[in-house]
Enzyme design. Structure first.
Site, PDB file in Angstrom:
ATOM      1  N   ASN A   7       0.867  -1.179   0.000  1.00 54.29           N
ATOM      2  CA  ASN A   7       0.000   0.000   0.000  1.00 54.29           C
ATOM      3  C   ASN A   7       0.910   1.237   0.000  1.00 54.29           C
ATOM      4  O   ASN A   7       1.456   1.600   1.041  1.00 54.29           O
ATOM      5  CB  ASN A   7      -0.893  -0.048   1.251  1.00 54.29           C
ATOM      6  CG  ASN A   7      -1.797   1.145   1.367  1.00 54.29           C
ATOM      7  OD1 ASN A   7      -1.763   2.060   0.532  1.00 54.29           O
ATOM      8  ND2 ASN A   7      -2.607   1.165   2.406  1.00 54.29           N
ATOM      9  N   LYS A  14       3.400   0.810   3.040  1.00 56.73           N
ATOM     10  CA  LYS A  14       2.967  -0.152   4.057  1.00 56.73           C
ATOM     11  C   LYS A  14       2.975  -1.533   3.421  1.00 56.73           C
ATOM     12  O   LYS A  14       2.635  -1.657   2.231  1.00 56.73           O
ATOM     13  CB  LYS A  14       1.531   0.151   4.502  1.00 56.73           C
ATOM     14  CG  LYS A  14       1.420   1.291   5.458  1.00 56.73           C
ATOM     15  CD  LYS A  14       0.020   1.291   6.075  1.00 56.73           C
ATOM     16  CE  LYS A  14      -0.340   2.683   6.520  1.00 56.73           C
ATOM     17  NZ  LYS A  14      -1.745   2.993   6.434  1.00 56.73           N
ATOM     18  N   ARG A  91      -2.841  -2.189  -3.191  1.00 56.65           N
ATOM     19  CA  ARG A  91      -4.009  -1.336  -2.936  1.00 56.65           C
ATOM     20  C   ARG A  91      -3.912  -0.133  -3.873  1.00 56.65           C
ATOM     21  O   ARG A  91      -2.885   0.543  -3.917  1.00 56.65           O
ATOM     22  CB  ARG A  91      -3.990  -0.860  -1.497  1.00 56.65           C
ATOM     23  CG  ARG A  91      -5.174   0.027  -1.224  1.00 56.65           C
ATOM     24  CD  ARG A  91      -4.960   0.926  -0.073  1.00 56.65           C
ATOM     25  NE  ARG A  91      -6.132   1.765   0.110  1.00 56.65           N
ATOM     26  CZ  ARG A  91      -6.118   2.885   0.797  1.00 56.65           C
ATOM     27  NH1 ARG A  91      -4.999   3.316   1.343  1.00 56.65           N
ATOM     28  NH2 ARG A  91      -7.205   3.591   0.916  1.00 56.65           N
ATOM     29  N   HIS A 180     -12.838   3.540   0.634  1.00 52.36           N
ATOM     30  CA  HIS A 180     -12.849   2.550   1.722  1.00 52.36           C
ATOM     31  C   HIS A 180     -13.625   1.297   1.310  1.00 52.36           C
ATOM     32  O   HIS A 180     -14.119   0.559   2.169  1.00 52.36           O
ATOM     33  CB  HIS A 180     -13.501   3.092   3.020  1.00 52.36           C
ATOM     34  CG  HIS A 180     -12.761   4.199   3.672  1.00 52.36           C
ATOM     35  ND1 HIS A 180     -13.396   5.296   4.222  1.00 52.36           N
ATOM     36  CD2 HIS A 180     -11.449   4.404   3.894  1.00 52.36           C
ATOM     37  CE1 HIS A 180     -12.507   6.108   4.744  1.00 52.36           C
ATOM     38  NE2 HIS A 180     -11.311   5.612   4.544  1.00 52.36           N
ATOM     39  N   GLY A 210     -12.256   6.536  10.890  1.00 49.68           N
ATOM     40  CA  GLY A 210     -10.829   6.645  11.196  1.00 49.68           C
ATOM     41  C   GLY A 210     -10.417   8.069  10.918  1.00 49.68           C
ATOM     42  O   GLY A 210     -11.258   8.975  10.963  1.00 49.68           O
ATOM     43  N   ARG A 241     -10.502  16.616   7.511  1.00 48.95           N
ATOM     44  CA  ARG A 241     -11.284  16.946   6.303  1.00 48.95           C
ATOM     45  C   ARG A 241     -12.680  17.416   6.680  1.00 48.95           C
ATOM     46  O   ARG A 241     -13.271  16.918   7.634  1.00 48.95           O
ATOM     47  CB  ARG A 241     -11.389  15.718   5.394  1.00 48.95           C
ATOM     48  CG  ARG A 241     -10.135  15.463   4.610  1.00 48.95           C
ATOM     49  CD  ARG A 241     -10.239  14.191   3.812  1.00 48.95           C
ATOM     50  NE  ARG A 241      -9.333  13.181   4.323  1.00 48.95           N
ATOM     51  CZ  ARG A 241      -9.357  11.897   3.994  1.00 48.95           C
ATOM     52  NH1 ARG A 241     -10.253  11.453   3.134  1.00 48.95           N
ATOM     53  NH2 ARG A 241      -8.489  11.050   4.506  1.00 48.95           N
ATOM     54  N   ASP A 285      -6.972  13.672  16.806  1.00 47.79           N
ATOM     55  CA  ASP A 285      -6.997  12.334  17.409  1.00 47.79           C
ATOM     56  C   ASP A 285      -8.101  12.273  18.469  1.00 47.79           C
ATOM     57  O   ASP A 285      -8.126  13.089  19.386  1.00 47.79           O
ATOM     58  CB  ASP A 285      -5.625  12.019  18.027  1.00 47.79           C
ATOM     59  CG  ASP A 285      -5.512  10.548  18.366  1.00 47.79           C
ATOM     60  OD1 ASP A 285      -6.398  10.033  19.087  1.00 47.79           O
ATOM     61  OD2 ASP A 285      -4.560   9.912  17.908  1.00 47.79           O
ATOM     62  N   ASN A 337     -12.457   1.343  18.479  1.00 47.35           N
ATOM     63  CA  ASN A 337     -11.922   1.610  19.821  1.00 47.35           C
ATOM     64  C   ASN A 337     -12.699   2.600  20.682  1.00 47.35           C
ATOM     65  O   ASN A 337     -12.632   2.532  21.904  1.00 47.35           O
ATOM     66  CB  ASN A 337     -10.491   2.145  19.690  1.00 47.35           C
ATOM     67  CG  ASN A 337      -9.569   1.112  19.094  1.00 47.35           C
ATOM     68  OD1 ASN A 337      -9.414   0.040  19.651  1.00 47.35           O
ATOM     69  ND2 ASN A 337      -8.987   1.422  17.958  1.00 47.35           N
ATOM     70  N   GLU A 386      -8.372  -4.768   5.625  1.00 46.36           N
ATOM     71  CA  GLU A 386      -8.289  -4.542   4.181  1.00 46.36           C
ATOM     72  C   GLU A 386      -7.161  -5.363   3.561  1.00 46.36           C
ATOM     73  O   GLU A 386      -7.289  -5.859   2.443  1.00 46.36           O
ATOM     74  CB  GLU A 386      -8.052  -3.049   3.914  1.00 46.36           C
ATOM     75  CG  GLU A 386      -9.283  -2.210   4.211  1.00 46.36           C
ATOM     76  CD  GLU A 386      -8.963  -0.758   4.526  1.00 46.36           C
ATOM     77  OE1 GLU A 386      -8.459  -0.483   5.639  1.00 46.36           O
ATOM     78  OE2 GLU A 386      -9.207   0.101   3.677  1.00 46.36           O
TER      79      GLU A 386
HETATM   80  P1  AMP Z   1      -7.465   4.898  11.362  1.00 48.31           P
HETATM   81  O1  AMP Z   1      -7.339   6.022  10.360  1.00 48.31           O
HETATM   82  O2  AMP Z   1      -8.569   3.937  11.027  1.00 48.31           O
HETATM   83  O3  AMP Z   1      -6.156   4.213  11.646  1.00 48.31           O
HETATM   84  O4  AMP Z   1      -7.905   5.585  12.740  1.00 48.31           O
HETATM   85  C1  AMP Z   1      -7.034   6.427  13.431  1.00 48.31           C
HETATM   86  C2  AMP Z   1      -7.792   7.217  14.471  1.00 48.31           C
HETATM   87  O5  AMP Z   1      -8.497   6.336  15.357  1.00 48.31           O
HETATM   88  C3  AMP Z   1      -6.897   8.014  15.394  1.00 48.31           C
HETATM   89  O6  AMP Z   1      -6.552   9.268  14.835  1.00 48.31           O
HETATM   90  C4  AMP Z   1      -7.797   8.213  16.593  1.00 48.31           C
HETATM   91  O7  AMP Z   1      -8.609   9.345  16.365  1.00 48.31           O
HETATM   92  C5  AMP Z   1      -8.699   6.998  16.604  1.00 48.31           C
HETATM   93  N1  AMP Z   1      -8.384   6.064  17.707  1.00 48.31           N
HETATM   94  C6  AMP Z   1      -7.463   5.087  17.730  1.00 48.31           C
HETATM   95  N2  AMP Z   1      -7.473   4.458  18.938  1.00 48.31           N
HETATM   96  C7  AMP Z   1      -8.437   5.054  19.675  1.00 48.31           C
HETATM   97  C8  AMP Z   1      -8.935   4.870  21.009  1.00 48.31           C
HETATM   98  N3  AMP Z   1      -8.460   3.930  21.802  1.00 48.31           N
HETATM   99  N4  AMP Z   1      -9.939   5.686  21.414  1.00 48.31           N
HETATM  100  C9  AMP Z   1     -10.431   6.648  20.612  1.00 48.31           C
HETATM  101  N5  AMP Z   1     -10.000   6.859  19.348  1.00 48.31           N
HETATM  102  C10 AMP Z   1      -9.025   6.084  18.885  1.00 48.31           C
END
Ligand code: AMP
Length: 401
Positions: A7, A14, A91, A180, A210, A241, A285, A337, A386
């Site tokens: 990817n 990755k 990907r 996605h 995410g 975004r 985050d 999460n 994925e």
């Molecule tokens: P992704 O792009 O699917 O890898 O998601 C990344 C995002 O998931 C991070 O920027 C966080 O905002 C969120 N995230 C990851 N772990 C947690 C957690 N334990 N609690 C809340 N949000 C989380």
């Protein structure tokens, strides 16, 4: 049969190496800061110590060489010879209307992807660089392209057309594509398995939440609508975004801020908006935002409220668009999460007959049914995979060809 999944992003590569006899992951990792003098690789061989080291990766080909070196490393490696890799699955983000499924990569496929480059100028060029780099390093190994847009090619015209003059669709292919797709496909199929229903008789709304977020309406195993559009900027409020926006705002911002359209779209709508912008640039985050909101930070609370509200609004719209609904699925870093975000969303869906089991909802990062037995609609948390979908498609296509 060992399959490498690749990817390539603009400054990262990755990878995951699968042993497809049992679908186990032999090693995974990432080369970051590709194109700079500070490139490094994080390599995680299963059952052995992690490794992080500086590498020469001024381009994607050098980055992939560093990946192969790690896979072959006497201490951290998992294979003895690169010839052990039977196929590579790539990907690719945007395939326009060209492909509605995964395909063996041929010269014609690469040409078709180059034609789609205008639709995804940030994503497709590094994806194509990755394909070319692998072809040059392993010329005899079959490669397969798996596209983020492919799964959504089943959308009907009423869902994928914008209210623009039709000629713009015909001449420039301006339409909703959605992204996605590999994730929505994986979690919707797993949801049907968890519900013990045939996939082609199951209707689910999948929420991939995410850093980039999208929702899809998947009726009887087919995507009938999704929130991202021509580009991954539309739909939900995301990490940075903006999501849905009155296009008139772009002009107003150009005027008020004295910026070009490109500066507004890239600088503001892509990189400074979403929960990051709403939280007054606190963070993109959700861990930071949830912590700050718990301590009373009003901006963080507002960002989380706006994020949740947009999700609820789309769930309502898609439930009506499908006319039936078996389950809502949460996936992606936030969906898997953040029990707080899942609760925030589900608490607004009680009128659909949804009843959340608070103890089940507290569990993170696992496949779970989050609802009580009385709930009329299931709510499932399903970690996405994925890479596994790409490896499975690659195996199947290579076996066929
Ligand atoms: P992704 O792009 O699917 O890898 O998601 C990344 C995002 O998931 C991070 O920027 C966080 O905002 C969120 N995230 C990851 N772990 C947690 C957690 N334990 N609690 C809340 N949000 C989380």
């Amino acid at each position: 049969m060992k399959i490498l999944v690749v990817n390539c992003g603009s400054s990262s590569v990755k990878y995951q190496l699968f042993d497809m006899t049992d679908e186990s992951v032999l090693a995974k990792g990432i080369v970051e800061r590709v194109g700079s003098d500070e490139a490094f690789i994080k390599h995680q061989p299963t059952g052995k110590a992690k490794m992080q080291t500086k590498v020469e990766a001024r381009n994607h080909e050098e980055a992939l060489k560093a990946v192969f070196d790690s896979l072959l490393d006497p201490d951290h490696g998992v294979i003895k010879d690169i010839g052990e890799i039977s196929a590579v699955g790539h990907r690719v983000v945007h395939a326009g209307e060209k492909f509605s499924g995964s395909v063996p990569i041929t010269r014609e496929v690469v040409d078709a992807l180059i034609e789609c480059q205008d639709l995804a100028p940030l994503h497709n060029p590094p994806n194509i660089m990755g394909i070319r780099a692998c072809q040059s390093l392993m010329p005899d190994v079959p490669m397969v392209g798996v596209f983020d847009t492919a799964f959504h090619q089943t959308m009907p015209k009423e869902a994928y057309l914008y209210g623009l003059p039709y000629e713009l669709y015909e001449r420039h292919k301006i339409r909703r594509y959605g992204f996605h797709g590999t994730s929505h496909r994986y979690v919707s199929a797993r949801a049907a398995e968890m519900l013990k229903k045939p996939y082609d008789q199951t209707s689910v709304i999948t929420c991939h939440l995410g850093n980039g977020s999208s929702i899809a309406a998947i009726k009887h195993g087919k995507s009938i609508d999704t929130t991202m559009g021509l580009t991954p900027l539309e739909g939900l409020v995301m990490g940075t975004r903006v999501g849905d926006l009155d296009p008139g705002i772009v002009l107003v911002l150009c005027e008020k801020l004295g910026l070009s359209v490109q500066e507004v779209v890239n600088g503001y709508l892509n990189k400074k908006s979403g929960v990051f912008g709403l939280s007054n640039y606190l963070s993109n985050d959700f861990r930071d935002l949830e912590e700050a909101a718990a301590k009373g930070n009003e901006f963080a609370k507002l960002a989380l409220d706006v994020f949740a509200y947009r999700i609820v609004k789309y769930i309502g719209a898609y439930a009506v668009a499908m006319g039936e609904l078996d389950a809502i699925v949460f996936t992606g870093g936030i969906g898997e999460n953040s029990f707080e975000m899942r609760k925030r969303v589900c608490d607004r869906l009680t009128f659909l007959g949804i009843k959340i089991d608070d103890a089940a909802n507290m569990i993170k990062g696992k496949e779970m049914d989050l609802t009580t037995p009385e709930s009329r609609i299931r709510v499932l948390a399903i970690p996405t995979n994925e890479e596994l979908v790409i490896a499975r498609d690659t195996k199947e296509i290579v076996a066929r060809s």
